[in-house]
Design a protein around this motif. Structure first.
Motif, PDB file in Angstrom:
ATOM      1  N   ASN A   1       0.829  -1.217   0.000  1.00  0.00           N
ATOM      2  CA  ASN A   1       0.000   0.000   0.000  1.00  0.00           C
ATOM      3  C   ASN A   1       0.857   1.258   0.000  1.00  0.00           C
ATOM      4  OD1 ASN A   1      -2.339  -1.451  -0.072  1.00  0.00           O
ATOM      5  ND2 ASN A   1      -2.880  -1.142   2.080  1.00  0.00           N
ATOM      6  N   GLY A   2       2.037   1.163   0.592  1.00  0.00           N
ATOM      7  CA  GLY A   2       2.944   2.306   0.600  1.00  0.00           C
ATOM      8  C   GLY A   2       3.373   2.679  -0.820  1.00  0.00           C
ATOM      9  N   GLU A   3       3.461   1.657  -1.684  1.00  0.00           N
ATOM     10  CA  GLU A   3       3.817   1.930  -3.091  1.00  0.00           C
ATOM     11  C   GLU A   3       2.618   2.500  -3.863  1.00  0.00           C
ATOM     12  OE1 GLU A   3       5.225  -1.934  -4.254  1.00  0.00           O
ATOM     13  OE2 GLU A   3       6.770  -1.870  -2.687  1.00  0.00           O
ATOM     14  N   LYS A   4       1.412   2.022  -3.500  1.00  0.00           N
ATOM     15  CA  LYS A   4       0.213   2.516  -4.188  1.00  0.00           C
ATOM     16  C   LYS A   4      -0.177   3.924  -3.715  1.00  0.00           C
ATOM     17  CE  LYS A   4      -3.151  -0.848  -4.353  1.00  0.00           C
ATOM     18  NZ  LYS A   4      -3.830  -2.001  -3.693  1.00  0.00           N
ATOM     19  N   TYR A   5       0.165   4.199  -2.466  1.00  0.00           N
ATOM     20  CA  TYR A   5      -0.202   5.491  -1.876  1.00  0.00           C
ATOM     21  C   TYR A   5       1.036   6.208  -1.334  1.00  0.00           C
ATOM     22  CZ  TYR A   5      -5.013   3.722  -2.041  1.00  0.00           C
ATOM     23  OH  TYR A   5      -6.220   3.231  -2.456  1.00  0.00           O
ATOM     24  N   PRO A   6       1.876   6.758  -2.215  1.00  0.00           N
ATOM     25  CA  PRO A   6       3.044   7.494  -1.704  1.00  0.00           C
ATOM     26  C   PRO A   6       2.564   8.689  -0.876  1.00  0.00           C
ATOM     27  CG  PRO A   6       3.105   7.283  -4.127  1.00  0.00           C
ATOM     28  CD  PRO A   6       1.744   6.849  -3.676  1.00  0.00           C
ATOM     29  N   VAL A   7       3.262   8.964   0.216  1.00  0.00           N
ATOM     30  CA  VAL A   7       2.844  10.032   1.136  1.00  0.00           C
ATOM     31  C   VAL A   7       2.585  11.346   0.396  1.00  0.00           C
ATOM     32  CG1 VAL A   7       3.588  11.503   3.062  1.00  0.00           C
ATOM     33  CG2 VAL A   7       3.959   9.032   3.160  1.00  0.00           C
ATOM     34  N   GLU A   8       3.511  11.726  -0.468  1.00  0.00           N
ATOM     35  CA  GLU A   8       3.392  13.051  -1.123  1.00  0.00           C
ATOM     36  C   GLU A   8       2.148  13.162  -2.008  1.00  0.00           C
ATOM     37  OE1 GLU A   8       6.264  10.485  -3.459  1.00  0.00           O
ATOM     38  OE2 GLU A   8       5.822  10.888  -1.351  1.00  0.00           O
ATOM     39  N   LYS A   9       1.687  12.019  -2.558  1.00  0.00           N
ATOM     40  CA  LYS A   9       0.521  12.080  -3.446  1.00  0.00           C
ATOM     41  C   LYS A   9      -0.804  11.884  -2.713  1.00  0.00           C
ATOM     42  CE  LYS A   9       0.532  10.216  -7.648  1.00  0.00           C
ATOM     43  NZ  LYS A   9       0.682   9.120  -8.655  1.00  0.00           N
ATOM     44  N   SER A  10      -0.767  11.212  -1.567  1.00  0.00           N
ATOM     45  CA  SER A  10      -2.024  10.801  -0.941  1.00  0.00           C
ATOM     46  C   SER A  10      -2.331  11.533   0.366  1.00  0.00           C
ATOM     47  CB  SER A  10      -1.988   9.296  -0.696  1.00  0.00           C
ATOM     48  OG  SER A  10      -0.891   8.958   0.111  1.00  0.00           O
ATOM     49  N   LYS A  11      -1.412  12.389   0.803  1.00  0.00           N
ATOM     50  CA  LYS A  11      -1.636  13.066   2.080  1.00  0.00           C
ATOM     51  C   LYS A  11      -2.936  13.875   2.057  1.00  0.00           C
ATOM     52  CE  LYS A  11       0.939  15.005   5.851  1.00  0.00           C
ATOM     53  NZ  LYS A  11       2.272  15.308   6.359  1.00  0.00           N
ATOM     54  N   ASN A  12      -3.732  13.693   3.091  1.00  0.00           N
ATOM     55  CA  ASN A  12      -5.011  14.416   3.229  1.00  0.00           C
ATOM     56  C   ASN A  12      -6.053  14.069   2.165  1.00  0.00           C
ATOM     57  OD1 ASN A  12      -4.783  16.100   5.573  1.00  0.00           O
ATOM     58  ND2 ASN A  12      -3.149  17.174   4.488  1.00  0.00           N
ATOM     59  N   LEU A  13      -5.786  13.029   1.371  1.00  0.00           N
ATOM     60  CA  LEU A  13      -6.728  12.665   0.315  1.00  0.00           C
ATOM     61  C   LEU A  13      -7.304  11.268   0.548  1.00  0.00           C
ATOM     62  CD1 LEU A  13      -4.962  13.823  -2.985  1.00  0.00           C
ATOM     63  CD2 LEU A  13      -6.926  14.868  -1.826  1.00  0.00           C
ATOM     64  N   ALA A  14      -8.614  11.126   0.359  1.00  0.00           N
ATOM     65  CA  ALA A  14      -9.246   9.812   0.493  1.00  0.00           C
ATOM     66  C   ALA A  14      -9.449   9.181  -0.884  1.00  0.00           C
ATOM     67  CB  ALA A  14     -10.591   9.970   1.205  1.00  0.00           C
ATOM     68  N   THR A  15      -8.706   9.647  -1.854  1.00  0.00           N
ATOM     69  CA  THR A  15      -8.850   9.177  -3.238  1.00  0.00           C
ATOM     70  C   THR A  15      -8.254   7.781  -3.425  1.00  0.00           C
ATOM     71  OG1 THR A  15      -8.439  11.482  -3.799  1.00  0.00           O
ATOM     72  CG2 THR A  15      -8.485   9.903  -5.627  1.00  0.00           C
ATOM     73  N   LYS A  16      -8.935   6.926  -4.169  1.00  0.00           N
ATOM     74  CA  LYS A  16      -8.418   5.594  -4.463  1.00  0.00           C
ATOM     75  C   LYS A  16      -7.170   5.710  -5.341  1.00  0.00           C
ATOM     76  CE  LYS A  16      -9.922   0.987  -5.748  1.00  0.00           C
ATOM     77  NZ  LYS A  16     -10.966   0.127  -6.282  1.00  0.00           N
ATOM     78  N   TYR A  17      -6.223   4.821  -5.151  1.00  0.00           N
ATOM     79  CA  TYR A  17      -4.935   4.928  -5.860  1.00  0.00           C
ATOM     80  C   TYR A  17      -5.095   4.939  -7.380  1.00  0.00           C
ATOM     81  CZ  TYR A  17      -5.048  -0.065  -6.918  1.00  0.00           C
ATOM     82  OH  TYR A  17      -5.388  -1.309  -7.397  1.00  0.00           O
ATOM     83  N   THR A  18      -6.157   4.277  -7.869  1.00  0.00           N
ATOM     84  CA  THR A  18      -6.370   4.265  -9.315  1.00  0.00           C
ATOM     85  C   THR A  18      -6.739   5.661  -9.851  1.00  0.00           C
ATOM     86  OG1 THR A  18      -8.581   3.467  -8.750  1.00  0.00           O
ATOM     87  CG2 THR A  18      -7.021   1.852  -9.596  1.00  0.00           C
ATOM     88  N   ASP A  19      -7.159   6.543  -8.959  1.00  0.00           N
ATOM     89  CA  ASP A  19      -7.535   7.906  -9.383  1.00  0.00           C
ATOM     90  C   ASP A  19      -6.548   8.972  -8.915  1.00  0.00           C
ATOM     91  OD1 ASP A  19      -9.884   6.954 -10.576  1.00  0.00           O
ATOM     92  OD2 ASP A  19     -10.944   7.006  -8.673  1.00  0.00           O
ATOM     93  N   LEU A  20      -5.480   8.532  -8.259  1.00  0.00           N
ATOM     94  CA  LEU A  20      -4.509   9.522  -7.740  1.00  0.00           C
ATOM     95  C   LEU A  20      -3.760  10.196  -8.888  1.00  0.00           C
ATOM     96  CD1 LEU A  20      -2.793   8.048  -4.564  1.00  0.00           C
ATOM     97  CD2 LEU A  20      -4.190  10.104  -4.712  1.00  0.00           C
TER      98      LEU A  20
END
Lengths: 112, 112, 112, 112
Positions: free
Chosen positions: C93-112
């Motif tokens: 999950n850390g690879e799918k949701y890198p901190v810099e891209k996912s911080k404060n976002l509830a967006t699914k990784y496919t839409d990041l």
């Protein structure tokens, strides 16, 4: 009047007599469908597929009705036409599952 | 012809063209409904109830259509009349949730 | 002994005293987890997120325990090490949701 | 340190690095568990119980890990001790399912 319209009107009348629209946001209606689906599944739990066909018909009817009721209420909330959305989805599935590739196969389209 | 009958016929035609009835036992149809319900729920996950009303309409339509499709196929398998089972359930719910006891309350009937 | 091992042993002992392993195929254990998850969801249905935090603690404990119990039994059936599979998934999950891209976002990784 | 504590700490660290606690109310965590349970079920859909045992092990591991992760986060949110709640539930189930009444039976306790 179409069947869906008749059922939707009966459901809305039931809901409004109890002033329940306040609880029926899209999120909770979706959760409710999931709960009713689980109650349907419980009727078949630990049973072989064959034994499932002998399960309690009255309970299957009731759980299916609950699923349909919340689905119709959610569709109504968004102004969807049931006939249209199901026919559209069948068409779309036809593109995802062409007959020649999917015949006799239970494989998900992403793996076809 | 009723809407339900028309949709059921379209779904059965789609299924039979792919020879999929072999997979459509009651247990798996129930599991399929649960999976589609979860995909509907995913559209609203981590969103406030207010933000859910802004969610992707196309996706909501598709997931609702999938739920309805499997529900109609399961009803058809058991020879249920959709109109009848939903109206019967509304009547039964009326006994579980009398207006005077349940108005403005989201309480489950077992706790009323 | 690890906690997971201790709990798994207690669950297996309970199961075997009733000779229930015959029912515990992977498919039904998965269905059972889904049913218990729905019972957990029912505790929060029609409630605002805030009111959910006031829900019945005893019931939340019980439904969570049921989910964990069936999850541990399914893991045990396949010989999975709980600690390992959860730590592996966190890494993935850390690879799918890198901190810099996912911080404060509830967006699914496919839409990041 | 117990396994549960170690995993919970790793999950909380992952969550907090992304500032995701704002989304993790009890209701959404419960919905998330249900969604992950459905993804687990999808691995077995349309398969016979026998064929399910041959299903993709990597995917089963991942879906089980997701279920466990959200269950541990919800337990942590409420300050539950995993070991305690599971052992308590086993004890309670022992009263609902006495060995002599439930041996070799998949019947729900309400019907025993």
């Amino acid at each position: 009047m179409s069947d869906f319209k008749e059922l939707t009107e009966a459901l809305v009348k039931f809901r409004d007599a109890r002033n329940w629209e306040q609880f029926h946001n899209s999120k909770d209606l979706a959760v409710a469908i999931g709960i009713e689906a689980a109650e349907l599944n419980e009727l078949f739990l630990w049973k072989t597929p064959e034994d499932c066909e002998e399960a309690n018909r009255t309970r299957i009817k009731e759980e299916l009705a609950d699923i349909l009721a919340f689905a119709l209420l959610l569709a109504n909330k968004h102004g969807f036409d049931i006939r249209e959305i199901v026919l559209d989805k069948i068409k779309k599935n036809g593109e995802k599952y062409p007959v020649e590739k999917s015949k006799n196969l239970a494989t998900k389209y992403t793996d076809l």
